[in-house]
Write a protein that holds these residues in place. Structure first.
Motif, PDB file in Angstrom:
ATOM      1  N   CYS A  35       0.858  -1.183   0.000  1.00  0.00           N
ATOM      2  CA  CYS A  35       0.000   0.000   0.000  1.00  0.00           C
ATOM      3  C   CYS A  35       0.898   1.239   0.000  1.00  0.00           C
ATOM      4  CB  CYS A  35      -0.847  -0.045   1.268  1.00  0.00           C
ATOM      5  SG  CYS A  35      -1.907   1.372   1.483  1.00  0.00           S
ATOM      6  N   ALA A  36       0.422   2.310  -0.641  1.00  0.00           N
ATOM      7  CA  ALA A  36       1.219   3.541  -0.691  1.00  0.00           C
ATOM      8  C   ALA A  36       0.415   4.732  -0.182  1.00  0.00           C
ATOM      9  CB  ALA A  36       1.676   3.794  -2.136  1.00  0.00           C
ATOM     10  N   ILE A  37      -0.713   4.458   0.463  1.00  0.00           N
ATOM     11  CA  ILE A  37      -1.667   5.533   0.736  1.00  0.00           C
ATOM     12  C   ILE A  37      -1.139   6.557   1.726  1.00  0.00           C
ATOM     13  CG2 ILE A  37      -3.053   4.431   2.568  1.00  0.00           C
ATOM     14  CD1 ILE A  37      -5.251   5.577   0.098  1.00  0.00           C
ATOM     15  N   LYS A  56      17.140 -15.038   2.365  1.00  0.00           N
ATOM     16  CA  LYS A  56      18.066 -14.958   1.224  1.00  0.00           C
ATOM     17  C   LYS A  56      19.400 -15.605   1.578  1.00  0.00           C
ATOM     18  CE  LYS A  56      16.716 -11.962  -2.216  1.00  0.00           C
ATOM     19  NZ  LYS A  56      16.963 -11.990  -3.620  1.00  0.00           N
ATOM     20  N   LYS A  57      19.820 -15.399   2.842  1.00  0.00           N
ATOM     21  CA  LYS A  57      21.087 -15.968   3.285  1.00  0.00           C
ATOM     22  C   LYS A  57      21.022 -17.492   3.246  1.00  0.00           C
ATOM     23  CE  LYS A  57      23.918 -13.305   6.305  1.00  0.00           C
ATOM     24  NZ  LYS A  57      23.804 -12.620   7.553  1.00  0.00           N
ATOM     25  N   GLN A  58      19.920 -18.027   3.782  1.00  0.00           N
ATOM     26  CA  GLN A  58      19.754 -19.490   3.824  1.00  0.00           C
ATOM     27  C   GLN A  58      19.605 -20.077   2.423  1.00  0.00           C
ATOM     28  OE1 GLN A  58      16.318 -19.782   6.300  1.00  0.00           O
ATOM     29  NE2 GLN A  58      17.481 -19.381   8.171  1.00  0.00           N
ATOM     30  N   ASN A  59      18.962 -19.322   1.534  1.00  0.00           N
ATOM     31  CA  ASN A  59      18.666 -19.846   0.207  1.00  0.00           C
ATOM     32  C   ASN A  59      18.909 -18.750  -0.832  1.00  0.00           C
ATOM     33  OD1 ASN A  59      17.555 -20.799  -2.132  1.00  0.00           O
ATOM     34  ND2 ASN A  59      15.445 -20.910  -1.350  1.00  0.00           N
ATOM     35  N   PRO A  60      20.069 -18.777  -1.476  1.00  0.00           N
ATOM     36  CA  PRO A  60      20.426 -17.700  -2.415  1.00  0.00           C
ATOM     37  C   PRO A  60      19.441 -17.597  -3.584  1.00  0.00           C
ATOM     38  CG  PRO A  60      22.302 -19.166  -1.999  1.00  0.00           C
ATOM     39  CD  PRO A  60      21.118 -19.800  -1.349  1.00  0.00           C
ATOM     40  N   GLU A  61      18.669 -18.658  -3.824  1.00  0.00           N
ATOM     41  CA  GLU A  61      17.677 -18.638  -4.930  1.00  0.00           C
ATOM     42  C   GLU A  61      16.361 -17.980  -4.521  1.00  0.00           C
ATOM     43  OE1 GLU A  61      18.428 -21.869  -7.687  1.00  0.00           O
ATOM     44  OE2 GLU A  61      19.893 -20.266  -7.315  1.00  0.00           O
ATOM     45  N   PHE A  62      16.247 -17.669  -3.234  1.00  0.00           N
ATOM     46  CA  PHE A  62      14.998 -17.107  -2.695  1.00  0.00           C
ATOM     47  C   PHE A  62      14.673 -15.781  -3.412  1.00  0.00           C
ATOM     48  CE2 PHE A  62      12.555 -14.813   0.605  1.00  0.00           C
ATOM     49  CZ  PHE A  62      11.639 -15.790   0.962  1.00  0.00           C
ATOM     50  N   ILE A  63      13.437 -15.674  -3.899  1.00  0.00           N
ATOM     51  CA  ILE A  63      13.046 -14.481  -4.671  1.00  0.00           C
ATOM     52  C   ILE A  63      12.119 -13.599  -3.846  1.00  0.00           C
ATOM     53  CG2 ILE A  63      11.755 -13.686  -6.710  1.00  0.00           C
ATOM     54  CD1 ILE A  63      12.656 -16.256  -8.135  1.00  0.00           C
ATOM     55  N   VAL A  64      12.429 -12.298  -3.828  1.00  0.00           N
ATOM     56  CA  VAL A  64      11.572 -11.337  -3.124  1.00  0.00           C
ATOM     57  C   VAL A  64      10.922 -10.411  -4.154  1.00  0.00           C
ATOM     58  CG1 VAL A  64      11.485  -9.448  -1.438  1.00  0.00           C
ATOM     59  CG2 VAL A  64      13.036 -11.385  -1.067  1.00  0.00           C
ATOM     60  N   GLY A  65       9.593 -10.384  -4.161  1.00  0.00           N
ATOM     61  CA  GLY A  65       8.873  -9.517  -5.099  1.00  0.00           C
ATOM     62  C   GLY A  65       8.024  -8.508  -4.359  1.00  0.00           C
ATOM     63  N   VAL A  66       7.990  -7.294  -4.886  1.00  0.00           N
ATOM     64  CA  VAL A  66       7.109  -6.266  -4.315  1.00  0.00           C
ATOM     65  C   VAL A  66       6.008  -5.973  -5.332  1.00  0.00           C
ATOM     66  CG1 VAL A  66       6.944  -3.904  -3.449  1.00  0.00           C
ATOM     67  CG2 VAL A  66       8.950  -5.280  -2.905  1.00  0.00           C
ATOM     68  N   LEU A  67       4.761  -6.112  -4.885  1.00  0.00           N
ATOM     69  CA  LEU A  67       3.608  -5.914  -5.765  1.00  0.00           C
ATOM     70  C   LEU A  67       2.805  -4.713  -5.279  1.00  0.00           C
ATOM     71  CD1 LEU A  67       2.275  -9.615  -5.743  1.00  0.00           C
ATOM     72  CD2 LEU A  67       4.109  -8.653  -7.140  1.00  0.00           C
ATOM     73  N   GLY A  68       1.834  -4.292  -6.088  1.00  0.00           N
ATOM     74  CA  GLY A  68       0.847  -3.314  -5.619  1.00  0.00           C
ATOM     75  C   GLY A  68       1.268  -1.866  -5.758  1.00  0.00           C
ATOM     76  N   LEU A  87      12.028  -8.376  -7.857  1.00  0.00           N
ATOM     77  CA  LEU A  87      10.939  -8.248  -8.825  1.00  0.00           C
ATOM     78  C   LEU A  87       9.962  -7.169  -8.350  1.00  0.00           C
ATOM     79  CD1 LEU A  87       8.994 -11.415 -10.026  1.00  0.00           C
ATOM     80  CD2 LEU A  87       7.799  -9.364  -9.314  1.00  0.00           C
ATOM     81  N   VAL A  88       9.517  -6.335  -9.290  1.00  0.00           N
ATOM     82  CA  VAL A  88       8.573  -5.261  -8.965  1.00  0.00           C
ATOM     83  C   VAL A  88       7.417  -5.342  -9.959  1.00  0.00           C
ATOM     84  CG1 VAL A  88       8.269  -2.745  -8.909  1.00  0.00           C
ATOM     85  CG2 VAL A  88      10.387  -3.743  -8.059  1.00  0.00           C
ATOM     86  N   ALA A  89       6.177  -5.487  -9.444  1.00  0.00           N
ATOM     87  CA  ALA A  89       5.029  -5.565 -10.362  1.00  0.00           C
ATOM     88  C   ALA A  89       3.879  -4.710  -9.845  1.00  0.00           C
ATOM     89  CB  ALA A  89       4.571  -7.017 -10.525  1.00  0.00           C
ATOM     90  N   GLY A  90       3.352  -3.863 -10.711  1.00  0.00           N
ATOM     91  CA  GLY A  90       2.232  -2.989 -10.365  1.00  0.00           C
ATOM     92  C   GLY A  90       0.903  -3.731 -10.421  1.00  0.00           C
ATOM     93  N   PRO A  91      -0.180  -3.081  -9.981  1.00  0.00           N
ATOM     94  CA  PRO A  91      -1.479  -3.746  -9.831  1.00  0.00           C
ATOM     95  C   PRO A  91      -2.096  -4.274 -11.122  1.00  0.00           C
ATOM     96  CG  PRO A  91      -1.480  -1.592  -8.757  1.00  0.00           C
ATOM     97  CD  PRO A  91      -0.193  -1.688  -9.489  1.00  0.00           C
TER      98      PRO A  91
END
Ligand code: 5AD
Ligand code: SF4
Length: 441
Positions: A35-37, A56-68, A87-91
């Motif tokens: 949310c950005a309100i 990420k430390k435990q699993n270098p393949e771990f992916i973090v995405g921010v949506l919305g 990864l960045v994805a809009g609504p």
């Protein structure tokens, strides 16, 4: 809205063979739907992102995405500011998530923040995440064209567009068949819902003969209520600028449309409302409430209020308090004004109310609302209320909780009732937040 969108994301990905978990230790990918309100919402997201460092430390393949919305607002800048994010994805970009994930797996950071004039995800059946099996949201439109000067939503969620009514009705009917007993039709401004088979440009629908073939919110509500009398219908959010008496008459016609309206006022002063570009005056808002009280006696009304908007004087603040008293809101969401970059208010006005003044005014608003909510709840004591049971009460597993038509939470002894049941409850006591009672059999 984000909660509902997360179900769409889960659905898009399960279609592609991903599976969904709410246990972070099981996950290879985590998405934060943001949310950005207000600035605070974004600060929370940034703090939360830090939690994923260890994954990420435990699993270098771990992916973090921010949506919305925060993804949409900051775009690729977010990748520079938060190194952890892949990864960045809009609504409007959720259908593209499988490709974006593939690209991250190929070693590249990926971004899609394209907004759309058409996307409504109409054909996607959302996964019902963390569902109680009784109540569900159905998104009926996306975006907002209102351009309130303080609000970032038109920039992060794009232009307003309405979803095909048949897909809404089909989703509601399916939910009923699956055992759900209450749906909430969701949109930033549901009163503005308008659908036509040939165009989703609202201006065109309104100005031409197309209007006759179009479906308005009142019509949609009427059709949804017709699915089954045991399916309760709610909706959010209404807008004082666009709400019509037609909607109120449809509400009056159907017992299963809940008698509850969330009608954000934001301020009780006409000059502040004008600077907020809300499109109504104090008097027009008062008139709206009078119509609700006349057509729907006993209807629950809640609101949103912002304290300390640009140049708000003490007198103007007190007009908000007096309007609250007059309207006797049952409930309110109350906020301190938070300047959002890129909005008309940020460009044209100074955020010149000191934080301690904003906080003090907010506290006065909160204190008054507590009294109003308590007063409103006390009026419900000594009466019977039809309650749809949602689950076990948080405080005691011997009690159930549910809501009455006015959206008030009611707690009562469990006996043999279960979630999804309609129970007549006689209310014997209350707090400012809850009605307490016993079942009438
Ligand atoms: N600052 C504070 N509150 C805001 N809201 C929207 N934008 C802001 C802002 N910049 C509040 C309004 C709206 C609710 C969803 O959030 O009250 O109705
Ligand atoms: Fe924001 Fe106003 Fe649209 Fe609500 S109606 S989302 S406050 S611009």
């Amino acid at each position: 809205m984000n909660f509902s969108d997360s179900g769409i994301v889960a659905s898009v990905l399960t279609e592609k063979g991903f599976s969904f978990t709410d246990d972070i230790h099981q996950a290879d990918i985590v998405f934060l739907n943001t949310c950005a309100i207000r600035e605070n919402a974004e600060l929370k997201v940034r703090q939360r992102l830090q939690d994923f460092k260890k994954n990420k430390k435990q699993n270098p393949e771990f992916i973090v995405g921010v949506l919305g919305c925060m993804a949409e607002r900051l775009k690729s800048q977010l990748l520079d500011e938060e190194k952890l994010v892949d990864l960045v994805a809009g609504p409007d970009a959720y259908r593209d998530l499988p490709r974006l994930i593939e690209s991250v797996e190929g070693g590249q950071k990926s971004v899609n923040v394209q907004l759309s004039l058409e996307e409504t995800y109409a054909d996607i059946r959302p996964v019902r995440i963390a569902s109680n099996g009784v109540t569900a949201f159905i998104s009926i439109m996306r975006g907002c064209d209102n351009m309130c000067s303080f609000c970032v939503v038109p920039f992060t969620r794009g232009r307003e567009r309405s979803r095909h009514p048949q897909s809404i009705l089909a989703e509601a009917a399916q939910l009923f068949d699956d055992g759900f007993r209450e749906i909430t039709l969701l949109g930033q401004n549901v009163d503005s819902y308008l659908w036509h088979p040939d165009t989703n440009t609202k201006r065109e629908i309104l100005k031409t003969e197309l209007k006759n073939d179009s479906v308005s919110f009142a019509r949609l509500l009427d059709m949804t209520a017709g699915i089954n009398p045991d399916l309760r219908i709610r909706f959010s959010t209404s807008n004082p600028r666009d709400m019509t008496d037609e909607v109120l008459y449809v509400m009056a016609k159907h017992d299963n449309i809940c008698k509850y309206i969330h009608l954000p006022v934001q301020s009780g002063n006409s000059e502040v409302l004008c600077r907020m570009n809300r499109g109504y005056t104090r008097e027009e808002y008062v008139h709206r409430i009078e119509s609700i009280r006349r057509i729907l006696p006993g209807c629950g009304i809640s609101t949103d209020i912002i304290s300390g908007f640009c140049s708000e004087t003490e007198v103007q603040h007190r007009e908000t308090l007096s309007l609250m008293e007059w309207a006797a809101f049952d409930f309110a969401y109350m906020f301190k004004y938070s300047e959002r970059p890129g909005t008309a208010a940020a460009k044209n006005f100074k955020d010149n109310i000191p934080d301690e003044v904003k906080s003090r005014r907010l506290q006065e608003i909160v204190d008054l609302q507590m009294q109003l909510s308590l007063r409103s709840n006390k009026k419900d004591v000594g009466k019977a209320h039809l309650v749809l049971v949602e689950g076990i009460s948080k405080k005691s597993d011997k009690n159930l909780f549910g809501r009455n038509t006015q959206n008030k939470v009611v707690v009562f002894a469990k006996e043999n009732f279960k979630p999804g049941d309609y129970v007549n409850v006689f209310v014997t006591d209350c707090t400012s937040a809850t009605l307490i009672g016993t079942s009438l059999i």
